[in-house]
Design a protein around this motif. Structure first.
Motif, PDB file in Angstrom:
ATOM      1  N   LEU A 309       0.874  -1.176   0.000  1.00  0.00           N
ATOM      2  CA  LEU A 309       0.000   0.000   0.000  1.00  0.00           C
ATOM      3  C   LEU A 309       0.908   1.221   0.000  1.00  0.00           C
ATOM      4  CD1 LEU A 309      -2.995   0.733  -0.032  1.00  0.00           C
ATOM      5  CD2 LEU A 309      -2.844   1.079   2.430  1.00  0.00           C
ATOM      6  N   VAL A 310       0.913   1.926  -1.099  1.00  0.00           N
ATOM      7  CA  VAL A 310       1.868   3.003  -1.349  1.00  0.00           C
ATOM      8  C   VAL A 310       1.271   4.352  -0.947  1.00  0.00           C
ATOM      9  CG1 VAL A 310       3.281   4.154  -3.104  1.00  0.00           C
ATOM     10  CG2 VAL A 310       2.848   1.675  -3.262  1.00  0.00           C
ATOM     11  N   ASP A 311       2.016   5.119  -0.176  1.00  0.00           N
ATOM     12  CA  ASP A 311       1.596   6.472   0.180  1.00  0.00           C
ATOM     13  C   ASP A 311       2.134   7.452  -0.855  1.00  0.00           C
ATOM     14  OD1 ASP A 311       2.468   9.182   1.748  1.00  0.00           O
ATOM     15  OD2 ASP A 311       0.563   8.395   2.486  1.00  0.00           O
ATOM     16  N   ALA A 312       1.252   8.281  -1.395  1.00  0.00           N
ATOM     17  CA  ALA A 312       1.643   9.276  -2.399  1.00  0.00           C
ATOM     18  C   ALA A 312       1.179  10.666  -2.000  1.00  0.00           C
ATOM     19  CB  ALA A 312       1.060   8.891  -3.759  1.00  0.00           C
ATOM     20  N   ALA A 313       0.996  10.885  -0.703  1.00  0.00           N
ATOM     21  CA  ALA A 313       0.442  12.159  -0.228  1.00  0.00           C
ATOM     22  C   ALA A 313       1.187  13.385  -0.754  1.00  0.00           C
ATOM     23  CB  ALA A 313       0.402  12.162   1.301  1.00  0.00           C
ATOM     24  N   PRO A 314       2.540  13.365  -0.821  1.00  0.00           N
ATOM     25  CA  PRO A 314       3.240  14.565  -1.304  1.00  0.00           C
ATOM     26  C   PRO A 314       2.920  14.933  -2.750  1.00  0.00           C
ATOM     27  CG  PRO A 314       4.743  13.129  -0.091  1.00  0.00           C
ATOM     28  CD  PRO A 314       3.493  12.346  -0.321  1.00  0.00           C
ATOM     29  N   LEU A 315       2.354  13.986  -3.514  1.00  0.00           N
ATOM     30  CA  LEU A 315       2.088  14.237  -4.936  1.00  0.00           C
ATOM     31  C   LEU A 315       0.623  14.555  -5.232  1.00  0.00           C
ATOM     32  CD1 LEU A 315       4.149  11.253  -6.447  1.00  0.00           C
ATOM     33  CD2 LEU A 315       4.921  13.599  -6.042  1.00  0.00           C
ATOM     34  N   PHE A 319      -3.159  16.123  -8.325  1.00  0.00           N
ATOM     35  CA  PHE A 319      -4.342  15.382  -8.777  1.00  0.00           C
ATOM     36  C   PHE A 319      -5.587  15.812  -7.999  1.00  0.00           C
ATOM     37  CE2 PHE A 319      -0.549  12.838  -9.446  1.00  0.00           C
ATOM     38  CZ  PHE A 319      -0.641  12.556 -10.805  1.00  0.00           C
ATOM     39  N   GLY A 320      -5.552  17.046  -7.515  1.00  0.00           N
ATOM     40  CA  GLY A 320      -6.701  17.575  -6.797  1.00  0.00           C
ATOM     41  C   GLY A 320      -7.005  16.853  -5.510  1.00  0.00           C
ATOM     42  N   GLY A 321      -5.986  16.220  -4.921  1.00  0.00           N
ATOM     43  CA  GLY A 321      -6.177  15.475  -3.677  1.00  0.00           C
ATOM     44  C   GLY A 321      -6.921  14.168  -3.852  1.00  0.00           C
ATOM     45  N   ASP A 322      -7.070  13.711  -5.081  1.00  0.00           N
ATOM     46  CA  ASP A 322      -7.895  12.530  -5.387  1.00  0.00           C
ATOM     47  C   ASP A 322      -6.991  11.376  -5.820  1.00  0.00           C
ATOM     48  OD1 ASP A 322      -9.616  10.632  -6.407  1.00  0.00           O
ATOM     49  OD2 ASP A 322     -10.883  12.059  -7.473  1.00  0.00           O
ATOM     50  N   ASP A 323      -6.874  10.353  -4.965  1.00  0.00           N
ATOM     51  CA  ASP A 323      -6.005   9.237  -5.347  1.00  0.00           C
ATOM     52  C   ASP A 323      -6.614   8.389  -6.467  1.00  0.00           C
ATOM     53  OD1 ASP A 323      -7.933   7.815  -3.909  1.00  0.00           O
ATOM     54  OD2 ASP A 323      -6.570   7.173  -2.318  1.00  0.00           O
ATOM     55  N   GLY A 324      -7.923   8.510  -6.688  1.00  0.00           N
ATOM     56  CA  GLY A 324      -8.526   7.855  -7.845  1.00  0.00           C
ATOM     57  C   GLY A 324      -8.001   8.430  -9.151  1.00  0.00           C
ATOM     58  N   LYS A 325      -7.829   9.760  -9.178  1.00  0.00           N
ATOM     59  CA  LYS A 325      -7.267  10.396 -10.365  1.00  0.00           C
ATOM     60  C   LYS A 325      -5.801  10.004 -10.549  1.00  0.00           C
ATOM     61  CE  LYS A 325     -10.358  14.405 -10.424  1.00  0.00           C
ATOM     62  NZ  LYS A 325     -10.461  15.888 -10.304  1.00  0.00           N
ATOM     63  N   LEU A 326      -5.090   9.838  -9.435  1.00  0.00           N
ATOM     64  CA  LEU A 326      -3.710   9.360  -9.514  1.00  0.00           C
ATOM     65  C   LEU A 326      -3.658   7.968 -10.136  1.00  0.00           C
ATOM     66  CD1 LEU A 326      -0.673   9.223  -8.846  1.00  0.00           C
ATOM     67  CD2 LEU A 326      -1.307   8.575  -6.509  1.00  0.00           C
ATOM     68  N   ALA A 327      -4.556   7.074  -9.695  1.00  0.00           N
ATOM     69  CA  ALA A 327      -4.581   5.718 -10.246  1.00  0.00           C
ATOM     70  C   ALA A 327      -4.894   5.736 -11.742  1.00  0.00           C
ATOM     71  CB  ALA A 327      -5.591   4.859  -9.496  1.00  0.00           C
ATOM     72  N   GLY A 345      -8.692   3.569   2.669  1.00  0.00           N
ATOM     73  CA  GLY A 345      -7.475   4.314   2.956  1.00  0.00           C
ATOM     74  C   GLY A 345      -7.519   5.668   2.267  1.00  0.00           C
ATOM     75  N   HIS A 346      -6.362   6.239   2.031  1.00  0.00           N
ATOM     76  CA  HIS A 346      -6.326   7.548   1.368  1.00  0.00           C
ATOM     77  C   HIS A 346      -4.915   7.827   0.868  1.00  0.00           C
ATOM     78  CE1 HIS A 346      -4.312   9.238   4.959  1.00  0.00           C
ATOM     79  NE2 HIS A 346      -5.158   8.481   5.642  1.00  0.00           N
ATOM     80  N   ASP A 347      -4.812   8.726  -0.067  1.00  0.00           N
ATOM     81  CA  ASP A 347      -3.542   9.331  -0.488  1.00  0.00           C
ATOM     82  C   ASP A 347      -2.562   8.359  -1.140  1.00  0.00           C
ATOM     83  OD1 ASP A 347      -4.580  11.589   0.622  1.00  0.00           O
ATOM     84  OD2 ASP A 347      -3.275  11.612   2.379  1.00  0.00           O
ATOM     85  N   GLY A 348      -3.044   7.367  -1.861  1.00  0.00           N
ATOM     86  CA  GLY A 348      -2.085   6.471  -2.493  1.00  0.00           C
ATOM     87  C   GLY A 348      -2.738   5.387  -3.316  1.00  0.00           C
ATOM     88  N   PHE A 349      -2.066   4.262  -3.429  1.00  0.00           N
ATOM     89  CA  PHE A 349      -2.567   3.167  -4.256  1.00  0.00           C
ATOM     90  C   PHE A 349      -1.965   1.845  -3.798  1.00  0.00           C
ATOM     91  CE2 PHE A 349       1.080   5.158  -6.290  1.00  0.00           C
ATOM     92  CZ  PHE A 349       1.917   4.104  -6.627  1.00  0.00           C
ATOM     93  N   ARG A 350      -2.672   0.769  -4.125  1.00  0.00           N
ATOM     94  CA  ARG A 350      -2.177  -0.583  -3.846  1.00  0.00           C
ATOM     95  C   ARG A 350      -1.636  -1.195  -5.126  1.00  0.00           C
ATOM     96  NH1 ARG A 350      -5.785  -5.942  -3.248  1.00  0.00           N
ATOM     97  NH2 ARG A 350      -5.490  -5.752  -5.509  1.00  0.00           N
TER      98      ARG A 350
END
Length: 372
Positions: A309-315, A319-327, A345-350
């Motif tokens: 489970l990867v944290d990507a909060a700094p990025l 993506f507008g704070g949306d980890d779905g958009k990051l994915a 969870g929040h702020d990242g991806f699996r």
């Protein structure tokens, strides 16, 4: 995301899927041989609704040998995948207004099943800082007179977190003070652990609580049999009986050929598992090192299963704070992952590291370029 990746591949796109939760190894040959033998023998009829006597005996062996639970075959139910066992246990016991404590990040289906049964999901928040585990005091703070379930998953999906024996004993102490709380212990990933300590599960450590614990296992992850759809559960007779009644009136028995294959999986050689664990451990170490070397990403070292489970909060501001958009951004760059928000969870991806090392290396190259 897995479906979307398949669609993009069908359109000619080069997509690496790290979203699916299944081993990439072949099903062991002795299991395939058992399925073929069952077909040749004409074992294609109905079986008892809750599984054949032969498979229940093999399941009892598995629970005793691999989980330390002294299970009677009569207290085992065989289901069409571990998911069905979890669904039946909750559907048989959860009513409107009941509260179910679910540690988060969680497997995506847990809260949906609770809501389907009319219950209220009570998240028990965890984080990478505590290894995605919770303290017994944090559990007790959430228990109310309406609490009727705690869901435990060790090793966990999506985090790979493992609850050691001392933590589970502390949880047992809390449960003794709250006799209305049942426990669903999802141990499907138990054979895929990378720490030195033996697997610990609540029913084995706290036998005085056994009449309140249903333990779920199976062959999908341990024997690369996801498509066979065989789950196993053992627990108090009253609950196993209720689950069987639901199964009788919904799906009926699990597939006869799959049951024959599962007998071979549980009673046959298990030595291949050590090689699988070594391969997964190598992949895990490579993926963790690569992820933590990418600016803006971080992940702890998972002790089990095959996920990070990867944290990507700094990025996420990009993506507008949306980890779905990051994915979706990563998917546009050829890698299918799953947003952490899908797991509570929040702020990242699996990502799943159940893939060949060369594939993982290429996927991580793409992730690094996508985020540069």
């Amino acid at each position: 995301m897995t479906d979307r990746a398949s669609q993009l591949r069908a359109e000619g796109r080069d997509i690496i899927s790290l979203s699916v939760g299944e081993p990439d190894f072949d099903t062991p040959p002795h299991v395939i041989a058992a399925a073929k033998a069952a077909l040749d023998a004409g074992d294609t009829r109905y079986t008892p609704v809750t599984g054949t006597a032969r498979l229940k005996e093999a399941a009892a062996l598995h629970f005793r040998r691999d989980l330390g639970i002294e299970a009677d075959p009569a207290s085992v139910i065989v289901t069409a995948g571990g998911k069905q066992a979890i669904f039946e246990a909750l559907a048989a016991t959860v009513s409107a207004g009941d509260e179910v404590i679910v540690p988060s990040p969680w497997w995506v289906s847990y809260p949906q099943m609770v809501r389907f049964a009319g219950g209220t999901v009570v998240p028990l928040r965890t984080s990478a800082a505590n290894g995605f585990r919770f303290r017994p005091s944090e559990l007790e703070a959430l228990i109310t007179p309406r609490t009727n379930w705690l869901l435990l998953n060790s090793p966990g999906n999506p985090t790979g977190a493992v609850f050691p024996a001392d933590m589970l004993r502390g949880i047992g102490d809390v449960l003794r003070r709250h006799p209305q709380v049942l426990v669903l212990s999802d141990d499907i990933y138990a054979p895929l652990r990378y720490c030195e300590e033996p697997h610990a599960t609540l029913a084995a450590l706290c036998p005085d609580l056994a009449d309140r614990i249903i333990t779920v296992s199976g062959v999908s992850k341990s024997h690369a049999m996801t498509g066979f759809r065989i789950g196993l559960a053992t627990g108090p007779d009253w609950l196993v009986s209720a689950m069987g009644k639901l199964q009788s009136n919904s799906s009926g028995n699990p597939a006869s050929i799959s049951q024959a294959a599962a007998v071979a999986a549980l009673e046959g050689p298990q030595d291949f598992l050590e090689e699988w664990r070594k391969a997964f451990r190598r992949r895990r170490d490579m993926v963790v090192a690569r992820i933590n070397a990418i600016s803006g990403l971080s992940t702890p070292v998972p002790d089990g299963a095959f996920y990070c489970l990867v944290d990507a909060a700094p990025l996420l501001e990009r993506f507008g704070g949306d980890d779905g958009k990051l994915a979706l951004h990563l998917l546009d760059h050829g890698v299918a992952t799953v947003a952490a928000s899908a797991f509570g969870g929040h702020d990242g991806f699996r990502i799943s590291f159940a893939a060949d090392e060369t594939v993982l290396d290429e996927a991580l190259d793409r992730i690094e370029k996508a985020l540069a």
